[in-house]
Design a protein around this motif. Sequence first.
Motif, mmCIF file in Angstrom:
data_model
loop_
_atom_site.group_PDB
_atom_site.id
_atom_site.type_symbol
_atom_site.label_atom_id
_atom_site.label_comp_id
_atom_site.label_asym_id
_atom_site.label_seq_id
_atom_site.Cartn_x
_atom_site.Cartn_y
_atom_site.Cartn_z
ATOM 1 N N ARG A 151 0.830 -1.204 0.000
ATOM 2 C CA ARG A 151 0.000 0.000 0.000
ATOM 3 C C ARG A 151 0.870 1.263 0.000
ATOM 4 N N LEU A 152 1.956 1.255 0.748
ATOM 5 C CA LEU A 152 2.872 2.397 0.739
ATOM 6 C C LEU A 152 3.479 2.618 -0.642
ATOM 7 N N THR A 153 3.686 1.533 -1.378
ATOM 8 C CA THR A 153 4.301 1.629 -2.701
ATOM 9 C C THR A 153 3.304 2.095 -3.751
ATOM 10 N N ALA A 154 2.073 1.627 -3.650
ATOM 11 C CA ALA A 154 1.081 1.910 -4.690
ATOM 12 C C ALA A 154 0.250 3.156 -4.415
ATOM 13 N N MET A 155 0.251 3.643 -3.170
ATOM 14 C CA MET A 155 -0.668 4.719 -2.789
ATOM 15 C C MET A 155 0.092 5.894 -2.173
ATOM 16 N N GLU A 156 -0.329 7.073 -2.514
ATOM 17 C CA GLU A 156 0.236 8.259 -1.867
ATOM 18 C C GLU A 156 -0.162 8.305 -0.400
ATOM 19 N N ASP A 157 -1.426 7.941 -0.122
ATOM 20 C CA ASP A 157 -1.923 7.930 1.253
ATOM 21 C C ASP A 157 -2.546 6.555 1.533
ATOM 22 N N PRO A 158 -1.786 5.641 2.146
ATOM 23 C CA PRO A 158 -2.318 4.296 2.396
ATOM 24 C C PRO A 158 -3.374 4.248 3.490
ATOM 25 N N GLU A 159 -3.608 5.361 4.166
ATOM 26 C CA GLU A 159 -4.632 5.380 5.206
ATOM 27 C C GLU A 159 -5.993 5.750 4.641
ATOM 28 N N GLY A 169 -1.715 -6.909 8.150
ATOM 29 C CA GLY A 169 -1.978 -6.443 9.512
ATOM 30 C C GLY A 169 -3.149 -5.483 9.441
ATOM 31 N N LEU A 170 -4.352 -6.029 9.448
ATOM 32 C CA LEU A 170 -5.531 -5.258 9.074
ATOM 33 C C LEU A 170 -5.979 -4.262 10.132
ATOM 34 N N GLN A 171 -5.363 -4.279 11.312
ATOM 35 C CA GLN A 171 -5.723 -3.293 12.326
ATOM 36 C C GLN A 171 -4.823 -2.064 12.291
ATOM 37 N N TYR A 172 -3.778 -2.091 11.462
ATOM 38 C CA TYR A 172 -2.837 -0.972 11.412
ATOM 39 C C TYR A 172 -3.372 0.126 10.486
ATOM 40 N N PRO A 173 -3.029 1.397 10.784
ATOM 41 C CA PRO A 173 -3.598 2.512 10.006
ATOM 42 C C PRO A 173 -3.358 2.415 8.504
ATOM 43 N N ASP A 174 -2.202 1.852 8.084
ATOM 44 C CA ASP A 174 -1.931 1.795 6.647
ATOM 45 C C ASP A 174 -2.689 0.687 5.932
ATOM 46 N N SER A 175 -3.384 -0.169 6.681
ATOM 47 C CA SER A 175 -4.070 -1.308 6.052
ATOM 48 C C SER A 175 -5.526 -1.452 6.474
ATOM 49 N N VAL A 176 -5.962 -0.662 7.423
ATOM 50 C CA VAL A 176 -7.301 -0.853 7.977
ATOM 51 C C VAL A 176 -8.392 -0.627 6.933
ATOM 52 N N HIS A 177 -8.102 0.142 5.889
ATOM 53 C CA HIS A 177 -9.112 0.399 4.860
ATOM 54 C C HIS A 177 -9.087 -0.630 3.731
ATOM 55 N N THR A 178 -8.319 -1.682 3.894
ATOM 56 C CA THR A 178 -8.311 -2.761 2.898
ATOM 57 C C THR A 178 -9.627 -3.520 2.957
ATOM 58 N N ARG A 179 -10.258 -3.695 1.832
ATOM 59 C CA ARG A 179 -11.523 -4.417 1.777
ATOM 60 C C ARG A 179 -11.284 -5.923 1.686
ATOM 61 N N SER A 180 -12.226 -6.686 2.178
ATOM 62 C CA SER A 180 -12.111 -8.153 2.096
ATOM 63 C C SER A 180 -11.977 -8.613 0.652
ATOM 64 N N GLU A 181 -12.640 -7.907 -0.268
ATOM 65 C CA GLU A 181 -12.545 -8.274 -1.683
ATOM 66 C C GLU A 181 -11.116 -8.098 -2.205
ATOM 67 N N GLU A 182 -10.410 -7.094 -1.691
ATOM 68 C CA GLU A 182 -9.008 -6.902 -2.087
ATOM 69 C C GLU A 182 -8.154 -8.063 -1.590
ATOM 70 N N LEU A 183 -8.397 -8.495 -0.354
ATOM 71 C CA LEU A 183 -7.655 -9.647 0.167
ATOM 72 C C LEU A 183 -7.830 -10.848 -0.746
ATOM 73 N N ASP A 184 -9.049 -11.059 -1.218
ATOM 74 C CA ASP A 184 -9.299 -12.199 -2.098
ATOM 75 C C ASP A 184 -8.488 -12.078 -3.389
ATOM 76 N N GLU A 185 -8.402 -10.864 -3.938
ATOM 77 C CA GLU A 185 -7.620 -10.681 -5.167
ATOM 78 C C GLU A 185 -6.155 -11.008 -4.916
#
Length: 271
Positions: A161-169, A198-214
């Motif tokens: 997320r840090l690599t692909a996004m300007e704001d991973p939060e 680490g889905l509870q961390y600020p840089d990953s908490v907005h990850t959707r379950s559908e993204e995990l599946d991908e």
Amino acid sequence: MGHPSDSERSLANGGLDLIVRSGTIVDGTGAPPVTADIGISGGVIKKIGDLSSVTAADEIDATGLVVTPGIIDVHSHADLTLAIDGRAESALTQGVTTVLVGNCGHGCTPLRDRPEYASAIFGYNRSIPLDWQSTGEYLEKLRQARPGINVGTLVPLGNLRLTAMEDPERSASDDQVKQMCALLEEALDEGALGFSCGLQYPDSVHTRSEELDEFNKIVAAHGGLFAACVRHTDERAVEGIEEPINSAAATGVRTQISHAMPQPGSPRGMT
């Protein structure tokens, strides 16, 4: 007593580099411990049993000690410390001979030139420059450190997320998810053994379950491991544990839940 076998005569004629004598062997299969000698040649165990008639260049008296296979630590955060000091003394003194790093969605790969990556590395310090970017380059950095143990890495979600996004939060766009999928595929091709979150961390908490599946479809296609640090540990603890299980069912990925750790406030009977 019977005559030595052909293989024992071969071993006696200089076929062994090392004999570990009279240790209590616990082999990890659940079999009862046995006291025996272990003969090793070229780094490979060649014989287990009574080697009293055999000699080797080196011998270790393990009387009164337990001899086991090396322990595999599948949840290590020694990502950077192994690149700084490959001796791994803290692991070896505990019998650990293999570690898997890149856990909890944070680690040393992939990297780019932005300061936020330092906060994604457990135990970060300035002892060495972060002068790599790809997983292949990170693994080469580890090889140069000549670690005293075996090391494998997962691909951390936070780093993607840090690599692909300007704001991973924030939530990722479809294009950003595609970029993360490409980065994950590249890392697996370069030697990563799986993927962690680490889905509870600020840089990953907005990850959707559908993204995990991908992501996990890609990991499953590579025969890799999905190591999940769950999203919820409070009253939604069951939901937090179900999320990686559901992704495993949807994608077929091999899954390990790193921290099933309900906290105060979680459903009755879970703490």
